[in-house]
Design an enzyme around this catalytic site. Structure first.
Site, PDB file in Angstrom:
ATOM      1  N   LEU A 267       0.842  -1.199   0.000  1.00 43.73           N
ATOM      2  CA  LEU A 267       0.000   0.000   0.000  1.00 43.73           C
ATOM      3  C   LEU A 267       0.876   1.248   0.000  1.00 43.73           C
ATOM      4  O   LEU A 267       0.860   2.053   0.925  1.00 43.73           O
ATOM      5  CB  LEU A 267      -0.948   0.001   1.210  1.00 43.73           C
ATOM      6  CG  LEU A 267      -2.121   0.969   1.133  1.00 43.73           C
ATOM      7  CD1 LEU A 267      -3.122   0.501   0.082  1.00 43.73           C
ATOM      8  CD2 LEU A 267      -2.817   1.097   2.490  1.00 43.73           C
ATOM      9  N   GLY A 268       1.646   1.396  -1.095  1.00 48.61           N
ATOM     10  CA  GLY A 268       2.454   2.593  -1.276  1.00 48.61           C
ATOM     11  C   GLY A 268       1.687   3.624  -2.078  1.00 48.61           C
ATOM     12  O   GLY A 268       0.457   3.653  -2.069  1.00 48.61           O
ATOM     13  N   ARG A 269       2.410   4.478  -2.782  1.00 52.06           N
ATOM     14  CA  ARG A 269       1.758   5.546  -3.549  1.00 52.06           C
ATOM     15  C   ARG A 269       0.760   4.985  -4.556  1.00 52.06           C
ATOM     16  O   ARG A 269      -0.375   5.434  -4.645  1.00 52.06           O
ATOM     17  CB  ARG A 269       2.808   6.387  -4.275  1.00 52.06           C
ATOM     18  CG  ARG A 269       3.826   7.083  -3.374  1.00 52.06           C
ATOM     19  CD  ARG A 269       4.790   7.864  -4.239  1.00 52.06           C
ATOM     20  NE  ARG A 269       5.872   8.484  -3.480  1.00 52.06           N
ATOM     21  CZ  ARG A 269       7.058   7.933  -3.286  1.00 52.06           C
ATOM     22  NH1 ARG A 269       7.324   6.745  -3.806  1.00 52.06           N
ATOM     23  NH2 ARG A 269       7.993   8.553  -2.589  1.00 52.06           N
ATOM     24  N   ILE A 270       1.208   4.000  -5.336  1.00 49.48           N
ATOM     25  CA  ILE A 270       0.325   3.421  -6.346  1.00 49.48           C
ATOM     26  C   ILE A 270      -0.755   2.589  -5.680  1.00 49.48           C
ATOM     27  O   ILE A 270      -1.927   2.635  -6.072  1.00 49.48           O
ATOM     28  CB  ILE A 270       1.124   2.572  -7.353  1.00 49.48           C
ATOM     29  CG1 ILE A 270       2.159   3.444  -8.075  1.00 49.48           C
ATOM     30  CG2 ILE A 270       0.193   1.912  -8.358  1.00 49.48           C
ATOM     31  CD1 ILE A 270       3.134   2.645  -8.921  1.00 49.48           C
TER      32      ILE A 270
ATOM     33  N   ARG B 279       6.289  -6.909 -10.266  1.00 46.49           N
ATOM     34  CA  ARG B 279       7.355  -7.611 -10.960  1.00 46.49           C
ATOM     35  C   ARG B 279       7.009  -9.090 -10.967  1.00 46.49           C
ATOM     36  O   ARG B 279       6.455  -9.616 -10.004  1.00 46.49           O
ATOM     37  CB  ARG B 279       8.713  -7.405 -10.265  1.00 46.49           C
ATOM     38  CG  ARG B 279       9.282  -6.002 -10.364  1.00 46.49           C
ATOM     39  CD  ARG B 279       9.782  -5.704 -11.771  1.00 46.49           C
ATOM     40  NE  ARG B 279      10.479  -4.439 -11.851  1.00 46.49           N
ATOM     41  CZ  ARG B 279       9.922  -3.267 -12.122  1.00 46.49           C
ATOM     42  NH1 ARG B 279       8.619  -3.206 -12.336  1.00 46.49           N
ATOM     43  NH2 ARG B 279      10.650  -2.168 -12.197  1.00 46.49           N
TER      44      ARG B 279
ATOM     45  N   GLU C  52      10.545 -11.587 -18.797  1.00 43.21           N
ATOM     46  CA  GLU C  52      10.024 -10.761 -19.889  1.00 43.21           C
ATOM     47  C   GLU C  52      11.079 -10.554 -20.973  1.00 43.21           C
ATOM     48  O   GLU C  52      12.266 -10.410 -20.666  1.00 43.21           O
ATOM     49  CB  GLU C  52       9.586  -9.405 -19.336  1.00 43.21           C
ATOM     50  CG  GLU C  52       8.430  -9.517 -18.360  1.00 43.21           C
ATOM     51  CD  GLU C  52       8.054  -8.166 -17.758  1.00 43.21           C
ATOM     52  OE1 GLU C  52       8.699  -7.146 -18.099  1.00 43.21           O
ATOM     53  OE2 GLU C  52       7.140  -8.130 -16.942  1.00 43.21           O
TER      54      GLU C  52
ATOM     55  N   HIS D 270       3.459  -5.663 -19.988  1.00 42.88           N
ATOM     56  CA  HIS D 270       4.139  -4.731 -19.076  1.00 42.88           C
ATOM     57  C   HIS D 270       3.923  -3.285 -19.531  1.00 42.88           C
ATOM     58  O   HIS D 270       4.857  -2.546 -19.805  1.00 42.88           O
ATOM     59  CB  HIS D 270       5.641  -5.031 -18.992  1.00 42.88           C
ATOM     60  CG  HIS D 270       6.267  -4.459 -17.756  1.00 42.88           C
ATOM     61  ND1 HIS D 270       7.400  -5.002 -17.179  1.00 42.88           N
ATOM     62  CD2 HIS D 270       5.945  -3.387 -16.977  1.00 42.88           C
ATOM     63  CE1 HIS D 270       7.737  -4.293 -16.099  1.00 42.88           C
ATOM     64  NE2 HIS D 270       6.865  -3.310 -15.972  1.00 42.88           N
TER      65      HIS D 270
END
Length: 309
Positions: free
Chosen positions: A148-151, A228, A257, A275
């Site tokens: 639960l960071g900025r994004i 990721r 990837e 991505h």
């Protein structure tokens, strides 16, 4: 004379033009002989634009002071080595929060309502033979957010707008957040209908979504990975998507990837994305602008705008 910098990989045209206006740019990714280029310019290089910077490159640039990385993730840079060498590192946070949150919700809706499959259903002329099967909705469901960071916070807001209940797991509880906090990821997965992964990559989170976590999510649970590929036990995930161990997955990232496990291609309960979380013109241009702004601040002796180290 303008400062000389190294660029380690392709950047947006707008960003590269801004760099060319201000600096003498040595593009390492275009060099026929990388070693020769580094040896030639090393005594004059104080900064790098871009990522994929390991300790060996730092050691070959004795005057290196700054790595201005493109992207919010910085797992392609040896942060410990940068700290040891007193090299500053910046990233490009915040400017991509909205784009990342938007595509997360888009992938969730696409998975819940099987939008790619319903599009094919119409294009293949199958609608006249019968209606598309009933699907599920997001409203009323519990979404567990890993990171639960900025994004993550922007995703949480949009999930609430979809009438979902938000819970989260992270390194610590955030007292000013209204959502229920879990200190065990397995427990959160067990109590969630959707598990959204938006935590940083790197060794500390590698394989954090283990087989046990996926088993806790269970046959009614949906997985969304916007972080990721390294965070998930990918073979276990592929196996469980195929045998009904989990209900479905929306995946924007993968372990190797751009190589995607071929077993996913035949599955009808997955939505695959190349991505492209932050891949909008608006956001990528803002990211490039921040790369340049951090370089300008450093050479002017001003505080960095988005320092990691």
């Amino acid at each position: 004379m303008p400062e000389e910098i190294i660029q380690t990989h392709k950047l947006l045209d707008r960003c590269e033009a801004a760099l060319d206006e201000r600096y003498t740019v040595h593009r390492l990714h275009l060099a026929e002989d990388r070693d020769a280029l580094i040896a030639e310019v090393a005594p004059r290089i104080r900064a790098i634009a871009g990522g994929s910077v390991q300790a060996d490159l730092m050691d070959r640039l004795p005057r290196l002071e700054l790595i201005s990385s493109f992207g919010v993730g910085y797992d392609s840079i040896d942060i410990a080595a940068a700290r040891e060498r007193n090299i500053r590192v910046t990233n490009t946070p915040n400017v991509l929060n909205d784009a990342m949150a938007e595509i997360t919700i888009g992938l969730m809706v696409s998975l819940a309502r099987r939008l790619p499959q319903s599009d094919r259903y119409v294009r293949e002329g199958r609608w006249p033979s019968g209606n598309f099967p009933l699907q599920t909705e997001l409203n009323g469901k519990t979404v567990g957010i890993l990171g639960l960071g900025r994004i993550g916070k922007e995703i949480a807001l949009r999930c609430q707008a979809m009438k979902m209940r938000v819970v989260y797991y992270g390194r610590r509880e955030q007292g000013d957040e209204p959502h229920v906090y879990y200190d065990k990821l397995e427990d959160m997965a067990r109590d969630s209908d959707w598990l959204v992964i938006i935590a940083p990559g790197g060794k500390s989170t590698e394989g954090i979504v283990s087989r046990k976590v996926l088993e806790a999510l269970g046959p009614q649970g949906y997985l969304v990975n916007m972080a990721r590929g390294s965070l998930i036990d990918e073979p276990a995930m592929v196996e469980m998507l195929g045998n009904g161990g989990i209900a479905g997955a929306a995946l924007d990232v993968f372990a190797d990837e751009p190589n995607v496990p071929e077993a996913l291609f035949a599955l009808d309960n997955v939505v695959l994305s190349p991505h492209q979380g932050s891949a909008t013109h608006q956001t990528r241009n803002k990211m490039g602008d921040l790369v340049v702004a951090n370089l300008e601040a450093h050479f002017a002796g001003d505080p960095l705008l988005s320092a990691v180290v």
